[in-house]
Write a protein that holds these residues in place. Structure first.
Motif, PDB file in Angstrom:
ATOM      1  N   SER A 212      -1.522 -18.201 -53.212  1.00 55.26           N
ATOM      2  CA  SER A 212      -0.303 -17.851 -53.967  1.00 55.26           C
ATOM      3  C   SER A 212      -0.601 -16.873 -55.093  1.00 55.26           C
ATOM      4  CB  SER A 212       0.324 -19.117 -54.549  1.00 55.26           C
ATOM      5  OG  SER A 212       0.683 -20.024 -53.526  1.00 55.26           O
ATOM      6  N   SER A 213      -1.823 -16.925 -55.630  1.00 57.20           N
ATOM      7  CA  SER A 213      -2.162 -16.014 -56.724  1.00 57.20           C
ATOM      8  C   SER A 213      -2.246 -14.560 -56.262  1.00 57.20           C
ATOM      9  CB  SER A 213      -3.501 -16.425 -57.344  1.00 57.20           C
ATOM     10  OG  SER A 213      -4.568 -16.209 -56.437  1.00 57.20           O
ATOM     11  N   LEU A 214      -2.371 -14.350 -54.950  1.00 55.21           N
ATOM     12  CA  LEU A 214      -2.490 -12.991 -54.415  1.00 55.21           C
ATOM     13  C   LEU A 214      -1.165 -12.428 -53.916  1.00 55.21           C
ATOM     14  CD1 LEU A 214      -5.781 -13.522 -52.368  1.00 55.21           C
ATOM     15  CD2 LEU A 214      -5.554 -12.410 -54.593  1.00 55.21           C
ATOM     16  N   LEU A 215      -0.112 -13.244 -53.955  1.00 57.82           N
ATOM     17  CA  LEU A 215       1.175 -12.818 -53.405  1.00 57.82           C
ATOM     18  C   LEU A 215       2.184 -12.537 -54.522  1.00 57.82           C
ATOM     19  CD1 LEU A 215       1.463 -15.428 -50.505  1.00 57.82           C
ATOM     20  CD2 LEU A 215       0.805 -13.023 -50.313  1.00 57.82           C
ATOM     21  N   PRO A 216       3.095 -11.599 -54.326  1.00 57.97           N
ATOM     22  CA  PRO A 216       4.148 -11.345 -55.320  1.00 57.97           C
ATOM     23  C   PRO A 216       5.195 -12.449 -55.321  1.00 57.97           C
ATOM     24  CG  PRO A 216       4.456  -9.942 -53.402  1.00 57.97           C
ATOM     25  CD  PRO A 216       3.137 -10.637 -53.203  1.00 57.97           C
ATOM     26  N   SER A 217       5.939 -12.541 -56.397  1.00 58.66           N
ATOM     27  CA  SER A 217       6.944 -13.602 -56.529  1.00 58.66           C
ATOM     28  C   SER A 217       8.007 -13.528 -55.446  1.00 58.66           C
ATOM     29  CB  SER A 217       7.602 -13.519 -57.910  1.00 58.66           C
ATOM     30  OG  SER A 217       6.676 -13.840 -58.914  1.00 58.66           O
TER      31      SER A 217
ATOM     32  N   SER B  32      -2.370  -8.701 -53.351  1.00 53.10           N
ATOM     33  CA  SER B  32      -3.143  -7.842 -54.246  1.00 53.10           C
ATOM     34  C   SER B  32      -3.606  -8.664 -55.444  1.00 53.10           C
ATOM     35  CB  SER B  32      -2.301  -6.653 -54.716  1.00 53.10           C
ATOM     36  OG  SER B  32      -1.236  -7.105 -55.542  1.00 53.10           O
ATOM     37  N   PHE B  33      -4.364  -8.031 -56.322  1.00 54.82           N
ATOM     38  CA  PHE B  33      -4.848  -8.676 -57.543  1.00 54.82           C
ATOM     39  C   PHE B  33      -3.954  -8.344 -58.741  1.00 54.82           C
ATOM     40  CE2 PHE B  33      -8.607  -8.393 -54.841  1.00 54.82           C
ATOM     41  CZ  PHE B  33      -9.102  -9.686 -54.949  1.00 54.82           C
ATOM     42  N   LYS B  34      -2.714  -7.957 -58.463  1.00 56.66           N
ATOM     43  CA  LYS B  34      -1.806  -7.577 -59.537  1.00 56.66           C
ATOM     44  C   LYS B  34      -1.542  -8.737 -60.487  1.00 56.66           C
ATOM     45  CE  LYS B  34       2.777  -5.615 -60.377  1.00 56.66           C
ATOM     46  NZ  LYS B  34       4.039  -5.138 -59.745  1.00 56.66           N
ATOM     47  N   ASN B  35      -1.409  -9.950 -59.942  1.00 59.44           N
ATOM     48  CA  ASN B  35      -1.154 -11.118 -60.796  1.00 59.44           C
ATOM     49  C   ASN B  35      -2.326 -11.378 -61.742  1.00 59.44           C
ATOM     50  OD1 ASN B  35       1.386 -11.717 -59.634  1.00 59.44           O
ATOM     51  ND2 ASN B  35       0.385 -12.768 -57.924  1.00 59.44           N
TER      52      ASN B  35
ATOM     53  N   HIS C  31      -5.609 -21.203 -81.860  1.00 57.10           N
ATOM     54  CA  HIS C  31      -6.873 -21.631 -81.267  1.00 57.10           C
ATOM     55  C   HIS C  31      -6.541 -22.537 -80.082  1.00 57.10           C
ATOM     56  CE1 HIS C  31      -7.840 -20.662 -85.456  1.00 57.10           C
ATOM     57  NE2 HIS C  31      -9.043 -20.339 -85.020  1.00 57.10           N
ATOM     58  N   ARG C  32      -6.658 -21.978 -78.876  1.00 52.84           N
ATOM     59  CA  ARG C  32      -6.265 -22.751 -77.699  1.00 52.84           C
ATOM     60  C   ARG C  32      -7.386 -22.742 -76.669  1.00 52.84           C
ATOM     61  NH1 ARG C  32      -0.377 -20.526 -75.989  1.00 52.84           N
ATOM     62  NH2 ARG C  32      -1.584 -18.596 -75.859  1.00 52.84           N
ATOM     63  N   THR C  33      -7.736 -23.942 -76.205  1.00 48.98           N
ATOM     64  CA  THR C  33      -8.651 -24.027 -75.075  1.00 48.98           C
ATOM     65  C   THR C  33      -7.895 -23.626 -73.808  1.00 48.98           C
ATOM     66  OG1 THR C  33      -8.102 -26.364 -74.771  1.00 48.98           O
ATOM     67  CG2 THR C  33     -10.009 -25.845 -76.163  1.00 48.98           C
ATOM     68  N   LEU C  34      -8.599 -23.502 -72.704  1.00 48.71           N
ATOM     69  CA  LEU C  34      -7.950 -23.017 -71.478  1.00 48.71           C
ATOM     70  C   LEU C  34      -6.815 -23.922 -70.987  1.00 48.71           C
ATOM     71  CD1 LEU C  34     -10.897 -21.523 -69.405  1.00 48.71           C
ATOM     72  CD2 LEU C  34      -9.001 -20.319 -70.483  1.00 48.71           C
ATOM     73  N   PRO C  35      -6.942 -25.269 -71.020  1.00 48.77           N
ATOM     74  CA  PRO C  35      -5.777 -26.081 -70.628  1.00 48.77           C
ATOM     75  C   PRO C  35      -4.561 -25.827 -71.519  1.00 48.77           C
ATOM     76  CG  PRO C  35      -7.757 -27.420 -70.578  1.00 48.77           C
ATOM     77  CD  PRO C  35      -8.143 -26.120 -71.208  1.00 48.77           C
ATOM     78  N   LEU C  36      -4.777 -25.658 -72.830  1.00 52.51           N
ATOM     79  CA  LEU C  36      -3.657 -25.351 -73.722  1.00 52.51           C
ATOM     80  C   LEU C  36      -3.125 -23.952 -73.457  1.00 52.51           C
ATOM     81  CD1 LEU C  36      -4.932 -26.790 -77.135  1.00 52.51           C
ATOM     82  CD2 LEU C  36      -3.399 -27.858 -75.478  1.00 52.51           C
ATOM     83  N   TRP C  37      -4.025 -23.025 -73.186  1.00 54.71           N
ATOM     84  CA  TRP C  37      -3.593 -21.657 -72.877  1.00 54.71           C
ATOM     85  C   TRP C  37      -2.735 -21.636 -71.621  1.00 54.71           C
ATOM     86  CZ3 TRP C  37      -4.963 -19.004 -68.389  1.00 54.71           C
ATOM     87  CH2 TRP C  37      -4.562 -17.671 -68.331  1.00 54.71           C
ATOM     88  N   LEU C  38      -3.142 -22.402 -70.595  1.00 53.44           N
ATOM     89  CA  LEU C  38      -2.369 -22.439 -69.354  1.00 53.44           C
ATOM     90  C   LEU C  38      -1.000 -23.048 -69.597  1.00 53.44           C
ATOM     91  CD1 LEU C  38      -2.308 -21.926 -66.333  1.00 53.44           C
ATOM     92  CD2 LEU C  38      -3.365 -24.168 -65.978  1.00 53.44           C
ATOM     93  N   ARG C  39      -0.943 -24.114 -70.401  1.00 52.56           N
ATOM     94  CA  ARG C  39       0.360 -24.712 -70.724  1.00 52.56           C
ATOM     95  C   ARG C  39       1.242 -23.702 -71.459  1.00 52.56           C
ATOM     96  NH1 ARG C  39       2.363 -28.347 -74.858  1.00 52.56           N
ATOM     97  NH2 ARG C  39       1.178 -26.978 -76.255  1.00 52.56           N
ATOM     98  N   GLY C  40       0.642 -22.988 -72.430  1.00 53.19           N
ATOM     99  CA  GLY C  40       1.407 -21.981 -73.156  1.00 53.19           C
ATOM    100  C   GLY C  40       1.851 -20.840 -72.262  1.00 53.19           C
ATOM    101  N   PHE C  41       0.992 -20.474 -71.289  1.00 54.91           N
ATOM    102  CA  PHE C  41       1.346 -19.400 -70.369  1.00 54.91           C
ATOM    103  C   PHE C  41       2.546 -19.788 -69.517  1.00 54.91           C
ATOM    104  CE2 PHE C  41       0.953 -17.075 -66.374  1.00 54.91           C
ATOM    105  CZ  PHE C  41       0.774 -15.779 -66.830  1.00 54.91           C
ATOM    106  N   ILE C  42       2.581 -21.045 -69.064  1.00 56.18           N
ATOM    107  CA  ILE C  42       3.711 -21.516 -68.255  1.00 56.18           C
ATOM    108  C   ILE C  42       4.973 -21.570 -69.102  1.00 56.18           C
ATOM    109  CG2 ILE C  42       4.613 -23.484 -66.965  1.00 56.18           C
ATOM    110  CD1 ILE C  42       1.744 -24.092 -66.114  1.00 56.18           C
TER     111      ILE C  42
ATOM    112  N   GLY D 219       3.328 -16.440 -59.040  1.00 55.52           N
ATOM    113  CA  GLY D 219       2.093 -15.747 -58.689  1.00 55.52           C
ATOM    114  C   GLY D 219       1.171 -15.637 -59.889  1.00 55.52           C
ATOM    115  N   GLU D 220       1.729 -15.316 -61.057  1.00 52.10           N
ATOM    116  CA  GLU D 220       0.920 -15.237 -62.274  1.00 52.10           C
ATOM    117  C   GLU D 220       0.438 -16.619 -62.711  1.00 52.10           C
ATOM    118  OE1 GLU D 220       3.004 -13.211 -65.322  1.00 52.10           O
ATOM    119  OE2 GLU D 220       3.037 -11.271 -64.281  1.00 52.10           O
ATOM    120  N   VAL D 221       1.282 -17.624 -62.548  1.00 49.75           N
ATOM    121  CA  VAL D 221       0.875 -18.991 -62.900  1.00 49.75           C
ATOM    122  C   VAL D 221      -0.300 -19.431 -62.032  1.00 49.75           C
ATOM    123  CG1 VAL D 221       1.603 -21.403 -62.899  1.00 49.75           C
ATOM    124  CG2 VAL D 221       3.149 -19.645 -63.768  1.00 49.75           C
ATOM    125  N   MET D 222      -0.230 -19.153 -60.731  1.00 50.85           N
ATOM    126  CA  MET D 222      -1.328 -19.514 -59.839  1.00 50.85           C
ATOM    127  C   MET D 222      -2.575 -18.697 -60.135  1.00 50.85           C
ATOM    128  SD  MET D 222      -0.388 -22.022 -58.043  1.00 50.85           S
ATOM    129  CE  MET D 222       1.067 -22.880 -57.471  1.00 50.85           C
ATOM    130  N   ALA D 223      -2.394 -17.440 -60.501  1.00 55.30           N
ATOM    131  CA  ALA D 223      -3.548 -16.613 -60.876  1.00 55.30           C
ATOM    132  C   ALA D 223      -4.212 -17.161 -62.141  1.00 55.30           C
ATOM    133  CB  ALA D 223      -3.110 -15.164 -61.088  1.00 55.30           C
TER     134      ALA D 223
END
Length: 291
Positions: free
Chosen positions: A45-50, A66-69, A234-245, A256-260
């Motif tokens: 899913s990370s390689l596919l467009p939305s 592609s690697f666009k995501n 100051h965010r660790t990766l789990p916090l960064w992922l939550r913030g990204f979502i 696609g970006e969430v899966m990437a």
């Protein structure tokens, strides 16, 4: 020449046995595929467009992907900062846990001292305490010594949470190595320290790797303590992922970006396992039968 009846009977028994073995192997392969499918689906899913991901018919192969995501996620600039923070916390936690737990496990297994049994029971009791019940105390303690929003503060809390179980893991490995090996080396002229470093310590490598893997995973994936002790800068990766979502939720979620982003969080763990998988397997098996 006709084969004896005993040979024919033995062949008759071997056929069902071979058939059962084949079925068990196929079942193992099927279970492995079911276990690996969520990981494959994330990477696919990370390689596919939305537009492709939002179709009713699922796309099982990333044709036209592609690697666009990944480029979009990395261009945000916050991933590398969170990656560095998570790596620093994980490395500090693993190093300190192995040192403290190794010394404690060595003392419990090799020496008989007053309060030894009470210490072992205390280690088990600490594991029963719910982490959520200590959040307020941990926050106030870190705030009183000025370690909120810092790598050291989060690492201290992680170490305190991981060390008890790590001690219990390493205790089995240390107890499984006879002290007679060290005594024999000392008879040959080595000091106690030299005998330990040359004879006993190499035999403990699988246990140290297995304990290190446990400490690394706990520090890498931990979410709630980091959420309490760290702010949004100051965010660790789990916090960064939550913030990204959450940022994606303010608009149409780009899955696609969430899966990437999820794939990028998993890559360091995969690299780590590639280096330690051999030692980790032997360590887990040895720890199950020793002590």
């Amino acid at each position: 020449m006709t084969a004896p009846l005993s040979v024919i009977a033995e062949r008759g028994k071997a056929t069902p046995r071979r058939f059962t073995k084949i079925l068990l192997n196929l079942l193992g392969v099927l279970l492995a595929m079911l276990w690996a499918f969520p990981v494959y689906w994330m990477v696919n899913s990370s390689l596919l467009p939305s537009t492709v991901l939002e179709r009713k018919t699922p796309t099982l192969l990333p044709f036209g992907g592609s690697f666009k995501n990944f480029t979009s996620v990395l261009s945000s600039g916050t991933f590398l900062n969170s990656l560095g923070l998570s790596l620093a916390i994980a490395l500090i936690t693993v190093t300190c846990c192995l040192i403290f737990a190794f010394l404690a496990a060595l003392a419990i297994s090799r020496f008989r001292f007053k309060g030894r049994k009470s210490f072992v029971l205390a280690v088990l009791f600490i594991q029963m305490l719910p982490a959520e019940g200590m959040f307020i105390a941990q926050y106030k303690l870190m705030g009183s010594i000025g370690l909120l929003n810092s790598v050291i503060g989060v690492s201290i809390v992680y170490i305190a949470a991981v060390v008890p179980f790590t001690i219990w893991m390493l205790r089995g490995f240390v107890a499984g190595i006879p002290a007679d090996l060290e005594e024999a080396a000392m008879v040959d002229g080595l000091s106690r320290t030299q005998a330990f470093l040359r004879i006993t310590f190499p035999l403990l490598a699988p246990g140290l790797v297995a304990s290190g893997v446990y400490a690394f995973l706990q520090a890498w994936n931990e979410f709630t303590v980091a959420l309490v002790l760290l702010d949004t800068s100051h965010r660790t990766l789990p916090l960064w992922l939550r913030g990204f979502i959450q940022e994606s939720a303010n608009r149409a979620i780009n899955w696609g970006e969430v899966m990437a982003a999820s794939t990028l969080v998993a890559i360091p763990v995969i690299i780590f396992f590639m280096f330690v998988q051999g030692r980790m397997t032997s360590g887990m098996v040895s720890g199950a039968v020793k002590g």
